[in-house]
Design a protein around this motif. Structure first.
Motif, PDB file in Angstrom:
ATOM      1  N   LEU A   1       0.856  -1.177   0.000  1.00 59.30           N
ATOM      2  CA  LEU A   1       0.000   0.000   0.000  1.00 59.30           C
ATOM      3  C   LEU A   1       0.894   1.229   0.000  1.00 59.30           C
ATOM      4  O   LEU A   1       1.869   1.284   0.753  1.00 59.30           O
ATOM      5  N   GLY A   2       0.572   2.200  -0.856  1.00 63.71           N
ATOM      6  CA  GLY A   2       1.427   3.374  -0.971  1.00 63.71           C
ATOM      7  C   GLY A   2       0.656   4.666  -0.866  1.00 63.71           C
ATOM      8  O   GLY A   2      -0.580   4.701  -0.989  1.00 63.71           O
ATOM      9  N   TYR A   3       1.402   5.743  -0.645  1.00 69.22           N
ATOM     10  CA  TYR A   3       0.819   7.081  -0.539  1.00 69.22           C
ATOM     11  C   TYR A   3       1.709   8.066  -1.294  1.00 69.22           C
ATOM     12  O   TYR A   3       2.922   8.100  -1.084  1.00 69.22           O
ATOM     13  N   GLU A   4       1.105   8.850  -2.179  1.00 71.26           N
ATOM     14  CA  GLU A   4       1.805   9.851  -2.977  1.00 71.26           C
ATOM     15  C   GLU A   4       1.898  11.131  -2.149  1.00 71.26           C
ATOM     16  O   GLU A   4       0.910  11.802  -1.905  1.00 71.26           O
ATOM     17  N   ILE A   5       3.101  11.460  -1.667  1.00 69.57           N
ATOM     18  CA  ILE A   5       3.309  12.645  -0.840  1.00 69.57           C
ATOM     19  C   ILE A   5       3.359  13.898  -1.706  1.00 69.57           C
ATOM     20  O   ILE A   5       2.703  14.893  -1.418  1.00 69.57           O
ATOM     21  N   VAL A   6       4.160  13.861  -2.774  1.00 73.53           N
ATOM     22  CA  VAL A   6       4.300  14.981  -3.699  1.00 73.53           C
ATOM     23  C   VAL A   6       4.182  14.429  -5.110  1.00 73.53           C
ATOM     24  O   VAL A   6       4.797  13.423  -5.435  1.00 73.53           O
ATOM     25  N   ASP A   7       3.390  15.095  -5.951  1.00 66.92           N
ATOM     26  CA  ASP A   7       3.267  14.704  -7.352  1.00 66.92           C
ATOM     27  C   ASP A   7       3.103  15.959  -8.195  1.00 66.92           C
ATOM     28  O   ASP A   7       2.000  16.455  -8.377  1.00 66.92           O
ATOM     29  N   THR A   8       4.224  16.496  -8.652  1.00 71.05           N
ATOM     30  CA  THR A   8       4.227  17.663  -9.531  1.00 71.05           C
ATOM     31  C   THR A   8       4.950  17.276 -10.812  1.00 71.05           C
ATOM     32  O   THR A   8       5.583  16.216 -10.872  1.00 71.05           O
ATOM     33  N   PRO A   9       4.899  18.111 -11.839  1.00 70.50           N
ATOM     34  CA  PRO A   9       5.625  17.774 -13.070  1.00 70.50           C
ATOM     35  C   PRO A   9       7.129  17.579 -12.857  1.00 70.50           C
ATOM     36  O   PRO A   9       7.767  16.832 -13.583  1.00 70.50           O
ATOM     37  N   ARG A  10       7.709  18.219 -11.850  1.00 70.43           N
ATOM     38  CA  ARG A  10       9.153  18.100 -11.613  1.00 70.43           C
ATOM     39  C   ARG A  10       9.523  17.134 -10.496  1.00 70.43           C
ATOM     40  O   ARG A  10      10.656  16.677 -10.418  1.00 70.43           O
ATOM     41  N   THR A  11       8.591  16.834  -9.588  1.00 73.72           N
ATOM     42  CA  THR A  11       8.917  16.033  -8.411  1.00 73.72           C
ATOM     43  C   THR A  11       7.828  15.003  -8.144  1.00 73.72           C
ATOM     44  O   THR A  11       6.644  15.317  -8.177  1.00 73.72           O
ATOM     45  N   SER A  12       8.264  13.780  -7.875  1.00 72.40           N
ATOM     46  CA  SER A  12       7.354  12.728  -7.456  1.00 72.40           C
ATOM     47  C   SER A  12       7.967  12.041  -6.238  1.00 72.40           C
ATOM     48  O   SER A  12       9.115  11.608  -6.284  1.00 72.40           O
ATOM     49  N   TRP A  13       7.217  11.965  -5.148  1.00 73.68           N
ATOM     50  CA  TRP A  13       7.706  11.369  -3.919  1.00 73.68           C
ATOM     51  C   TRP A  13       6.571  10.576  -3.299  1.00 73.68           C
ATOM     52  O   TRP A  13       5.512  11.113  -2.993  1.00 73.68           O
ATOM     53  N   SER A  14       6.797   9.281  -3.139  1.00 70.37           N
ATOM     54  CA  SER A  14       5.777   8.431  -2.532  1.00 70.37           C
ATOM     55  C   SER A  14       6.436   7.450  -1.580  1.00 70.37           C
ATOM     56  O   SER A  14       7.638   7.198  -1.657  1.00 70.37           O
ATOM     57  N   VAL A  15       5.642   6.918  -0.678  1.00 69.26           N
ATOM     58  CA  VAL A  15       6.096   5.887   0.251  1.00 69.26           C
ATOM     59  C   VAL A  15       5.197   4.671   0.065  1.00 69.26           C
ATOM     60  O   VAL A  15       4.017   4.803  -0.241  1.00 69.26           O
ATOM     61  N   THR A  16       5.784   3.493   0.223  1.00 71.58           N
ATOM     62  CA  THR A  16       5.048   2.242   0.077  1.00 71.58           C
ATOM     63  C   THR A  16       5.454   1.302   1.203  1.00 71.58           C
ATOM     64  O   THR A  16       6.631   1.228   1.556  1.00 71.58           O
ATOM     65  N   ALA A  17       4.481   0.606   1.768  1.00 73.29           N
ATOM     66  CA  ALA A  17       4.750  -0.373   2.821  1.00 73.29           C
ATOM     67  C   ALA A  17       4.066  -1.688   2.433  1.00 73.29           C
ATOM     68  O   ALA A  17       2.950  -1.683   1.925  1.00 73.29           O
ATOM     69  N   GLY A  18       4.794  -2.778   2.651  1.00 72.18           N
ATOM     70  CA  GLY A  18       4.215  -4.079   2.347  1.00 72.18           C
ATOM     71  C   GLY A  18       5.287  -5.143   2.336  1.00 72.18           C
ATOM     72  O   GLY A  18       6.478  -4.858   2.531  1.00 72.18           O
ATOM     73  N   PRO A  19       4.913  -6.378   2.070  1.00 73.71           N
ATOM     74  CA  PRO A  19       5.886  -7.482   2.071  1.00 73.71           C
ATOM     75  C   PRO A  19       6.766  -7.455   0.816  1.00 73.71           C
ATOM     76  O   PRO A  19       6.396  -6.896  -0.209  1.00 73.71           O
ATOM     77  N   ALA A  20       7.913  -8.099   0.930  1.00 71.96           N
ATOM     78  CA  ALA A  20       8.836  -8.233  -0.191  1.00 71.96           C
ATOM     79  C   ALA A  20       9.533  -9.577  -0.109  1.00 71.96           C
ATOM     80  O   ALA A  20       9.653 -10.180   0.966  1.00 71.96           O
ATOM     81  N   TRP A  21       9.988 -10.070  -1.260  1.00 69.39           N
ATOM     82  CA  TRP A  21      10.773 -11.295  -1.353  1.00 69.39           C
ATOM     83  C   TRP A  21      12.046 -10.950  -2.088  1.00 69.39           C
ATOM     84  O   TRP A  21      12.035 -10.185  -3.052  1.00 69.39           O
ATOM     85  N   GLN A  22      13.193 -11.477  -1.612  1.00 68.52           N
ATOM     86  CA  GLN A  22      14.467 -11.174  -2.247  1.00 68.52           C
ATOM     87  C   GLN A  22      15.333 -12.421  -2.337  1.00 68.52           C
ATOM     88  O   GLN A  22      15.366 -13.219  -1.407  1.00 68.52           O
ATOM     89  N   SER A  23      16.006 -12.567  -3.466  1.00 65.29           N
ATOM     90  CA  SER A  23      16.911 -13.680  -3.687  1.00 65.29           C
ATOM     91  C   SER A  23      18.206 -13.130  -4.260  1.00 65.29           C
ATOM     92  O   SER A  23      18.180 -12.353  -5.206  1.00 65.29           O
ATOM     93  N   THR A  24      19.347 -13.530  -3.671  1.00 67.64           N
ATOM     94  CA  THR A  24      20.640 -13.045  -4.127  1.00 67.64           C
ATOM     95  C   THR A  24      21.520 -14.235  -4.477  1.00 67.64           C
ATOM     96  O   THR A  24      21.590 -15.202  -3.729  1.00 67.64           O
ATOM     97  N   ARG A  25      22.200 -14.131  -5.626  1.00 65.63           N
ATOM     98  CA  ARG A  25      23.136 -15.148  -6.052  1.00 65.63           C
ATOM     99  C   ARG A  25      24.506 -14.485  -6.185  1.00 65.63           C
ATOM    100  O   ARG A  25      24.655 -13.423  -6.734  1.00 65.63           O
TER     101      ARG A  25
END
Length: 144
Positions: A120-144
């Motif tokens: 789930l995310g929230y757009e804090i700033v959204d202008t033609p020059r700047t976009s800033w959002s935060v997102t929280a939720g699960p993630a999966w990662q694999s490294t080789r």
């Protein structure tokens, strides 16, 4: 006839015709630096991406790559590719339905690192020059 909308029903207003190309934006930055002296160093950088935005959806692709060579020997070589798909629930709140990232940096002992996210995310700033959002939720990662 006329159609009336309540203020809470309006997410955004887009001016213009509804052509597919009007939903897309993109950028490409390529650079380099050459230094010479006791040792010769060459830096290459590239960043490019594209985004498709509609009233309810945002889909994006981003690539960042850096290579550094000192006396013809690579000392840095990393690449990151990011893909994402967001579905807006209202003007600021969105679901990150798909987030994928691939990263490679052999100098940090990372041959391939894959990350998949959602949340789930929230757009804090959204202008033609700047976009800033935060997102929280699960993630999966694999490294080789």
């Amino acid at each position: 006839g006329e159609t009336a909308f309540g203020r809470e029903e309006i997410l955004t207003i887009v001016i213009g015709t509804a052509r597919e190309r009007d939903y897309w934006s993109g950028y490409a930055n390529v650079g380099g630096n050459i230094r010479s002296g006791n040792s010769d160093q060459v830096d290459y950088t590239a960043r490019l991406g594209t985004m498709r935005r509609s009233v309810k959806d945002r889909t994006g692709f981003d690539y960042i790559g850096t290579i550094t060579r000192i006396d013809s020997v690579d000392t840095s070589n990393n690449h990151r590719v990011t893909l994402g798909w967001d579905r807006f629930l209202n003007k600021r709140l969105f679901l990150n339905l798909v987030g994928l990232e691939w990263y490679r940096d052999p100098f940090q002992n990372v041959a391939d690192r894959w990350t998949a996210t959602a949340g789930l995310g929230y757009e804090i700033v959204d202008t033609p020059r700047t976009s800033w959002s935060v997102t929280a939720g699960p993630a999966w990662q694999s490294t080789r």
